[in-house]
Write an enzyme that holds these catalytic residues in place. Structure first.
Site, short mmCIF file in Angstrom:
data_model
loop_
_atom_site.label_atom_id
_atom_site.label_comp_id
_atom_site.label_asym_id
_atom_site.label_seq_id
_atom_site.Cartn_x
_atom_site.Cartn_y
_atom_site.Cartn_z
CG ASN A 106 52.78 34.40 73.11
OD1 ASN A 106 53.14 34.76 72.00
ND2 ASN A 106 52.35 33.19 73.38
CG ASP B 250 49.26 32.57 64.52
OD1 ASP B 250 48.41 33.05 63.73
OD2 ASP B 250 49.86 31.50 64.30
CG PHE B 251 51.23 38.78 64.51
CD1 PHE B 251 50.02 39.12 65.08
CD2 PHE B 251 52.36 39.52 64.85
CE1 PHE B 251 49.92 40.18 65.97
CE2 PHE B 251 52.26 40.58 65.74
CZ PHE B 251 51.04 40.90 66.32
NE ARG B 252 55.48 37.00 60.40
CZ ARG B 252 55.69 37.66 61.53
NH1 ARG B 252 55.33 37.13 62.68
NH2 ARG B 252 56.22 38.86 61.52
CG ASP C 25 49.07 35.31 75.87
OD1 ASP C 25 49.78 34.96 76.81
OD2 ASP C 25 49.00 34.68 74.79
CG HIS D 84 57.87 40.97 71.93
ND1 HIS D 84 57.59 40.09 70.92
CD2 HIS D 84 59.15 41.36 71.74
CE1 HIS D 84 58.66 39.93 70.16
NE2 HIS D 84 59.63 40.68 70.64
P1 NAD Z 1 53.74 34.28 64.41
O1 NAD Z 1 52.29 34.54 64.21
O2 NAD Z 1 54.70 34.93 63.51
O3 NAD Z 1 54.00 32.69 64.27
C1 NAD Z 1 53.23 31.75 64.97
C2 NAD Z 1 53.74 30.37 64.56
O4 NAD Z 1 53.09 29.41 65.37
C3 NAD Z 1 53.44 30.02 63.09
O5 NAD Z 1 54.55 29.35 62.53
C4 NAD Z 1 52.24 29.05 63.21
O6 NAD Z 1 52.18 28.10 62.17
C5 NAD Z 1 52.54 28.38 64.53
N1 NAD Z 1 51.37 27.88 65.24
C6 NAD Z 1 50.12 28.40 65.29
N2 NAD Z 1 49.35 27.68 66.12
C7 NAD Z 1 50.13 26.68 66.60
C8 NAD Z 1 49.93 25.61 67.50
N3 NAD Z 1 48.74 25.39 68.07
N4 NAD Z 1 50.96 24.77 67.77
C9 NAD Z 1 52.17 24.95 67.18
N5 NAD Z 1 52.43 25.94 66.31
C10 NAD Z 1 51.42 26.81 66.03
O7 NAD Z 1 54.06 34.58 65.96
P2 NAD Z 1 55.47 34.85 66.68
O8 NAD Z 1 56.55 34.04 66.08
O9 NAD Z 1 55.20 34.81 68.13
O10 NAD Z 1 55.88 36.37 66.31
C11 NAD Z 1 54.99 37.42 66.12
C12 NAD Z 1 54.71 38.37 67.26
O11 NAD Z 1 53.39 38.09 67.60
C13 NAD Z 1 55.39 38.30 68.56
O12 NAD Z 1 56.18 39.40 68.70
C14 NAD Z 1 54.26 38.39 69.63
O13 NAD Z 1 54.52 39.49 70.50
C15 NAD Z 1 53.05 38.72 68.83
N6 NAD Z 1 51.75 38.15 69.16
C16 NAD Z 1 51.48 37.68 70.42
C17 NAD Z 1 50.25 37.12 70.66
C18 NAD Z 1 49.96 36.63 72.07
O14 NAD Z 1 50.44 37.21 73.03
N7 NAD Z 1 49.19 35.54 72.21
C19 NAD Z 1 49.29 37.00 69.66
C20 NAD Z 1 49.60 37.51 68.38
C21 NAD Z 1 50.85 38.06 68.16
#
Ligand code: NAD
Length: 244
Positions: free
Chosen positions: A109, A39-41, A111, A126
């Site tokens: 997401n 993920d991002f954060r 993906d 997105h």
């Molecule tokens: P984010 O990274 O900001 O937040 C992810 C959240 O999920 C965090 O609070 C984290 O603690 C929690 N988390 C991580 N793994 C987890 C799990 N297994 N179970 C429960 N919680 C979990 O991501 P966001 O809020 O989606 O926003 C950021 C942007 O990231 C979005 O706009 C998205 O487009 C993009 N993004 C998408 C992907 C993807 O498509 N898989 C990957 C990276 C980023």
């Protein structure tokens, strides 16, 4: 107050799901971390890895326009996980849709894993890495063409190919936004999962929920307050694999 994944909370959640008729799931990158996509954060998310520019800057419209080659170096390296497979969270949501309990998945997401799991009514706020278009003539390109390209991927007409992904500074698709709002506002249960609720306007959509039960399943507390929710602090795939 935050809970761990206790039997009591799982029972509460199961009861809510058993009674649901128009459930909607609103999710983010945390839904796919158990499929191996960062993920991002999170601590091991993309924001904690070091690049010449912060990811928000690289994934912006301005950067795409003016530093297209560097955009694609990052994009091919960090945004494409074409072999990733759906985890228990994606699969359970698809099952609930087949059972007629869940009306829509609204996801941030890009993906495509919800569709890979069998979900049909997926609103991709997105966009998706699986769709790519020439910015000049509109010709579609497969994601494999992007992955195997070098430098800036070009169309046969000479135009630059761009992923159908909403970059920072770009607006969301109006139809997808409206359909997402309609489903959320008509839902009796909204489950928010795997999202930090930091990215707007997407995060603001949860405010349209006016139904009976709000549930948040996330590792750590999202940035936006979700008063009255049943909060479960845990991994969403692990939680969903314990539900019927
Ligand atoms: P984010 O990274 O900001 O937040 C992810 C959240 O999920 C965090 O609070 C984290 O603690 C929690 N988390 C991580 N793994 C987890 C799990 N297994 N179970 C429960 N919680 C979990 O991501 P966001 O809020 O989606 O926003 C950021 C942007 O990231 C979005 O706009 C998205 O487009 C993009 N993004 C998408 C992907 C993807 O498509 N898989 C990957 C990276 C980023």
């Amino acid at each position: 107050m935050w809970y761990n994944v206790t039997m009591e909370n799982l029972d509460k959640l199961q009861n809510i799901i058993d009674g649901a008729k128009r459930m909607v799931f609103f999710g983010g990158a945390g839904v796919s971390t158990e499929s191996g996509i960062p993920d991002f954060r999170s601590q091991d998310g993309l924001y904690n890895t070091k690049y010449a520019y912060p990811p928000e800057q690289i994934l912006s419209h301005t950067f795409f326009c003016y530093q297209t080659s560097e955009f694609y170096d990052f994009y091919r390296d960090k945004m494409l996980y074409l072999d990733a497979q759906p985890n228990a969270a994606h699969l359970k949501l698809a099952e609930w849709e087949r059972q007629g309990k869940l009306t829509a998945v609204v996801t941030q997401n890009i993906d495509g894993l919800h569709q890979k799991a069998g979900s049909k009514n997926v609103f991709e706020l997105h966009g998706s890495v699986w769709r790519n278009y020439c910015t000049r003539c509109g010709k579609p390109y497969a994601v494999q063409d992007i992955l195997h390209s070098k430098g800036v991927p070009k169309c046969s007409c000479g135009g630059i190919v761009k992923p159908d992904v909403v970059l920072y500074e770009e607006g969301l698709n109006g139809d997808i936004l409206n359909d997402s709002i309609r489903h959320i506002s008509e839902a009796d249960v909204l489950i928010i999962g795997g999202t930090s609720l930091n990215v707007y306007p997407a995060a603001g959509l949860v405010d349209y929920f006016n139904g009976d039960h709000l549930v948040v399943i996330n590792k750590g507390m999202p940035a936006k307050s979700t008063a009255g929710a049943l909060y479960i602090d845990g991994k969403i795939g692990e939680v969903f694999s314990q539900l019927k």
